[in-house]
Write a protein that holds these residues in place. Sequence first.
Motif, PDB file in Angstrom:
ATOM      1  N   VAL A 185      -1.199   5.628 -11.745  1.00 41.76           N
ATOM      2  CA  VAL A 185      -1.880   4.440 -11.641  1.00 41.76           C
ATOM      3  C   VAL A 185      -0.915   3.259 -11.876  1.00 41.76           C
ATOM      4  O   VAL A 185      -1.379   1.953 -11.886  1.00 41.76           O
ATOM      5  N   ASN A 186       0.314   3.718 -12.205  1.00 42.81           N
ATOM      6  CA  ASN A 186       1.329   2.684 -12.385  1.00 42.81           C
ATOM      7  C   ASN A 186       1.353   2.038 -13.402  1.00 42.81           C
ATOM      8  O   ASN A 186       0.504   1.343 -13.944  1.00 42.81           O
ATOM      9  N   ALA A 187       2.382   2.203 -14.587  1.00 40.69           N
ATOM     10  CA  ALA A 187       2.573   1.483 -15.566  1.00 40.69           C
ATOM     11  C   ALA A 187       2.279  -0.025 -15.697  1.00 40.69           C
ATOM     12  O   ALA A 187       2.309  -0.554 -16.627  1.00 40.69           O
ATOM     13  N   ASP A 188       2.776  -0.675 -14.383  1.00 38.83           N
ATOM     14  CA  ASP A 188       2.501  -2.018 -14.548  1.00 38.83           C
ATOM     15  C   ASP A 188       1.599  -2.669 -13.784  1.00 38.83           C
ATOM     16  O   ASP A 188       1.512  -3.545 -13.173  1.00 38.83           O
ATOM     17  N   ASN A 189       0.368  -1.636 -13.587  1.00 32.62           N
ATOM     18  CA  ASN A 189      -0.714  -1.935 -12.946  1.00 32.62           C
ATOM     19  C   ASN A 189      -1.372  -3.278 -13.621  1.00 32.62           C
ATOM     20  O   ASN A 189      -1.627  -3.114 -14.598  1.00 32.62           O
ATOM     21  N   PRO A 190      -1.649  -4.355 -12.771  1.00 28.72           N
ATOM     22  CA  PRO A 190      -2.246  -5.556 -13.274  1.00 28.72           C
ATOM     23  C   PRO A 190      -3.797  -5.471 -13.733  1.00 28.72           C
ATOM     24  O   PRO A 190      -4.256  -6.315 -14.507  1.00 28.72           O
ATOM     25  N   ASP A 191      -4.322  -4.660 -13.091  1.00 30.27           N
ATOM     26  CA  ASP A 191      -5.871  -4.644 -13.457  1.00 30.27           C
ATOM     27  C   ASP A 191      -6.354  -3.075 -13.473  1.00 30.27           C
ATOM     28  O   ASP A 191      -6.972  -2.488 -12.552  1.00 30.27           O
ATOM     29  N   GLY A 230      -4.497  -1.239  -7.803  1.00 30.84           N
ATOM     30  CA  GLY A 230      -3.464  -2.074  -8.323  1.00 30.84           C
ATOM     31  C   GLY A 230      -2.132  -1.498  -8.449  1.00 30.84           C
ATOM     32  O   GLY A 230      -1.138  -2.117  -9.039  1.00 30.84           O
ATOM     33  N   SER A 231      -1.994  -0.164  -8.091  1.00 27.74           N
ATOM     34  CA  SER A 231      -0.990   0.821  -8.257  1.00 27.74           C
ATOM     35  C   SER A 231      -0.062   0.646  -6.965  1.00 27.74           C
ATOM     36  O   SER A 231      -0.289   0.341  -5.739  1.00 27.74           O
ATOM     37  N   ASP A 232       1.283   1.159  -7.128  1.00 33.28           N
ATOM     38  CA  ASP A 232       1.929   1.248  -6.147  1.00 33.28           C
ATOM     39  C   ASP A 232       2.140   2.540  -5.502  1.00 33.28           C
ATOM     40  O   ASP A 232       2.829   2.961  -4.344  1.00 33.28           O
ATOM     41  N   HIS A 233       1.006   3.574  -5.857  1.00 35.31           N
ATOM     42  CA  HIS A 233       0.874   4.748  -4.995  1.00 35.31           C
ATOM     43  C   HIS A 233      -0.602   4.618  -4.729  1.00 35.31           C
ATOM     44  O   HIS A 233      -1.497   4.055  -5.368  1.00 35.31           O
ATOM     45  N   LEU A 234      -1.165   5.345  -3.631  1.00 33.74           N
ATOM     46  CA  LEU A 234      -2.449   5.580  -3.195  1.00 33.74           C
ATOM     47  C   LEU A 234      -2.938   6.570  -3.957  1.00 33.74           C
ATOM     48  O   LEU A 234      -2.445   7.701  -4.133  1.00 33.74           O
ATOM     49  N   PRO A 235      -4.207   6.711  -4.207  1.00 32.37           N
ATOM     50  CA  PRO A 235      -4.896   7.939  -4.893  1.00 32.37           C
ATOM     51  C   PRO A 235      -5.124   9.097  -3.726  1.00 32.37           C
ATOM     52  O   PRO A 235      -5.341   8.588  -2.587  1.00 32.37           O
ATOM     53  N   ALA A 239      -3.522  21.993   4.508  1.00 33.86           N
ATOM     54  CA  ALA A 239      -4.557  22.924   5.038  1.00 33.86           C
ATOM     55  C   ALA A 239      -5.871  22.342   5.601  1.00 33.86           C
ATOM     56  O   ALA A 239      -6.492  22.864   6.395  1.00 33.86           O
ATOM     57  N   ALA A 240      -6.051  21.172   4.758  1.00 33.17           N
ATOM     58  CA  ALA A 240      -7.516  20.648   4.997  1.00 33.17           C
ATOM     59  C   ALA A 240      -7.474  19.152   5.219  1.00 33.17           C
ATOM     60  O   ALA A 240      -8.424  18.595   5.241  1.00 33.17           O
ATOM     61  N   GLY A 241      -6.241  18.453   5.781  1.00 38.59           N
ATOM     62  CA  GLY A 241      -6.386  16.920   5.670  1.00 38.59           C
ATOM     63  C   GLY A 241      -6.167  16.508   7.254  1.00 38.59           C
ATOM     64  O   GLY A 241      -6.369  17.446   8.148  1.00 38.59           O
ATOM     65  N   ASP A 242      -6.280  15.141   7.180  1.00 45.20           N
ATOM     66  CA  ASP A 242      -6.231  14.786   8.595  1.00 45.20           C
ATOM     67  C   ASP A 242      -5.292  13.558   8.606  1.00 45.20           C
ATOM     68  O   ASP A 242      -4.988  12.665   7.960  1.00 45.20           O
ATOM     69  N   GLY A 243      -4.053  13.937   9.293  1.00 46.94           N
ATOM     70  CA  GLY A 243      -2.870  13.215   9.298  1.00 46.94           C
ATOM     71  C   GLY A 243      -1.763  13.499   8.156  1.00 46.94           C
ATOM     72  O   GLY A 243      -1.908  14.747   7.542  1.00 46.94           O
ATOM     73  N   PHE A 244      -0.826  12.756   8.012  1.00 47.08           N
ATOM     74  CA  PHE A 244       0.214  13.285   7.157  1.00 47.08           C
ATOM     75  C   PHE A 244      -0.138  12.956   5.532  1.00 47.08           C
ATOM     76  O   PHE A 244       0.417  13.571   4.655  1.00 47.08           O
ATOM     77  N   GLY A 245      -1.170  12.014   5.306  1.00 47.59           N
ATOM     78  CA  GLY A 245      -1.514  11.812   3.883  1.00 47.59           C
ATOM     79  C   GLY A 245      -0.486  11.125   3.032  1.00 47.59           C
ATOM     80  O   GLY A 245      -0.411  11.269   1.735  1.00 47.59           O
ATOM     81  N   PHE A 246       0.398  10.057   3.777  1.00 48.86           N
ATOM     82  CA  PHE A 246       1.404   9.633   2.946  1.00 48.86           C
ATOM     83  C   PHE A 246       0.666   8.877   1.872  1.00 48.86           C
ATOM     84  O   PHE A 246      -0.264   7.999   1.843  1.00 48.86           O
ATOM     85  N   SER A 247       1.471   8.835   0.424  1.00 44.29           N
ATOM     86  CA  SER A 247       0.989   8.130  -0.640  1.00 44.29           C
ATOM     87  C   SER A 247       1.743   7.224  -1.249  1.00 44.29           C
ATOM     88  O   SER A 247       1.257   6.423  -2.237  1.00 44.29           O
ATOM     89  N   GLU A 256       1.036   8.063 -15.379  1.00 47.05           N
ATOM     90  CA  GLU A 256       1.703   6.852 -15.781  1.00 47.05           C
ATOM     91  C   GLU A 256       0.809   6.063 -16.697  1.00 47.05           C
ATOM     92  O   GLU A 256       0.745   4.760 -16.309  1.00 47.05           O
ATOM     93  N   LEU A 257       0.156   6.631 -17.619  1.00 49.30           N
ATOM     94  CA  LEU A 257      -0.626   5.930 -18.680  1.00 49.30           C
ATOM     95  C   LEU A 257       0.376   5.363 -19.645  1.00 49.30           C
ATOM     96  O   LEU A 257       1.097   5.904 -20.073  1.00 49.30           O
ATOM     97  N   THR A 258       0.035   4.155 -19.768  1.00 57.27           N
ATOM     98  CA  THR A 258       0.527   3.339 -21.105  1.00 57.27           C
ATOM     99  C   THR A 258      -0.368   3.199 -22.011  1.00 57.27           C
ATOM    100  O   THR A 258      -1.637   3.062 -22.129  1.00 57.27           O
ATOM    101  N   ALA A 259       0.464   2.882 -23.283  1.00 56.40           N
ATOM    102  CA  ALA A 259      -0.393   2.768 -24.380  1.00 56.40           C
ATOM    103  C   ALA A 259      -1.504   1.617 -24.467  1.00 56.40           C
ATOM    104  O   ALA A 259      -2.475   1.715 -25.106  1.00 56.40           O
TER     105      ALA A 259
END
Length: 339
Positions: free
Chosen positions: A131-137, A327-332, A289-297, A157-160
């Motif tokens: 979720v990114n420690a710097d997630n604005p929302d 709001g993260s720099d990663h995709l779920p 095994a069961a995806g569609d495409g590369f699934g880059f995150s 990446e959960l923060t306090a």
Amino acid sequence: MAQAYMTEPGQGQGPERAASRAARLRNWWRPDGMWRRGIVLAVLAVLLGLLMFLHGRIPNDLGNLGSLLETFLPWLGLGALLLLVLAVLRRSATALVALVLPFAVWLNLFGGQLTDKAGTGGNLTVVTHNVNADNPDPAATAQDIVNSKADVVALEELTADALPTYKRELAKTYPYRTVEGTVGLWSKLPLSDARPVDIKMGWTRALRATVTSADGRKVGIYAAHLPSVRVKVEAGFTANQRDGSAEALGEAIAADPLEKVILLGDLNGTMNDRSLAPVTSQMRSAQGAAGDGFGFSWPAAFPMARIDQIMMKGIDPIAAWTMKATGSDHLPLAASVKI
């Protein structure tokens, strides 16, 4: 009286120009020209093909170059496409024939990712998200998680500061949760046997719990966030701490008492990276095994690698997909499995 006319060079010479044009065309495509041109392109094509074919032999002793190459290995296909364009423009038969090697190797490695392998019949949906420690929302990100309709969710990446928001926003949909350090599991199904997992970092970034399905089946769920890696000019691909944590995580999963195990998390490495073999050698990738495409995150703005993973053993992956950006720099990432 006879008059003399002066003509510009190349004008008024129809038959001569046609003959000259035909001669040039023959020269362009005559066998000796086609095979002699583009020798350098042909050599580059062969080297590219060998690099992809022998990627596992590129040593990690110097700056972890092997792991760095394997992280972005699919993108070498763009190099083959560039060489193809140059070979056509150069009209080089030699280069075109040489390009068969890199294209064949790339298709052997990644051709299966180009088709949709999703099926039906899953009875458990899981999601993992850094979720990114710097997630604005954090509240909006939590709502995106709720909208996924997943049964079990792993957050990294959960923060306090943000953790109370996630607890509040997810509580109604996910009555069961466990948090250890900066990772957590939220579930619609009962959780038990929750405990931290030591991945040799000095603080907690991995946990394990048991999920019990409605019909009493038990599944071991791991949530993990392996150390970050960096590319530095003076040190190369600095991944040694990540590699040590991967080994510790692999040992924990191998020793798990349950036959059915799911790993959710940000592993800071791809399935191609040999340094993650302690984990990847004993588990299946849901995306593979069961995806569609590369699934880059990652990174979310322009995904270039799938460093977030959903893996399992003793369980059949049914479908896998990448969710929309939060709001993260990663995709779920999400997957449907059959337990």
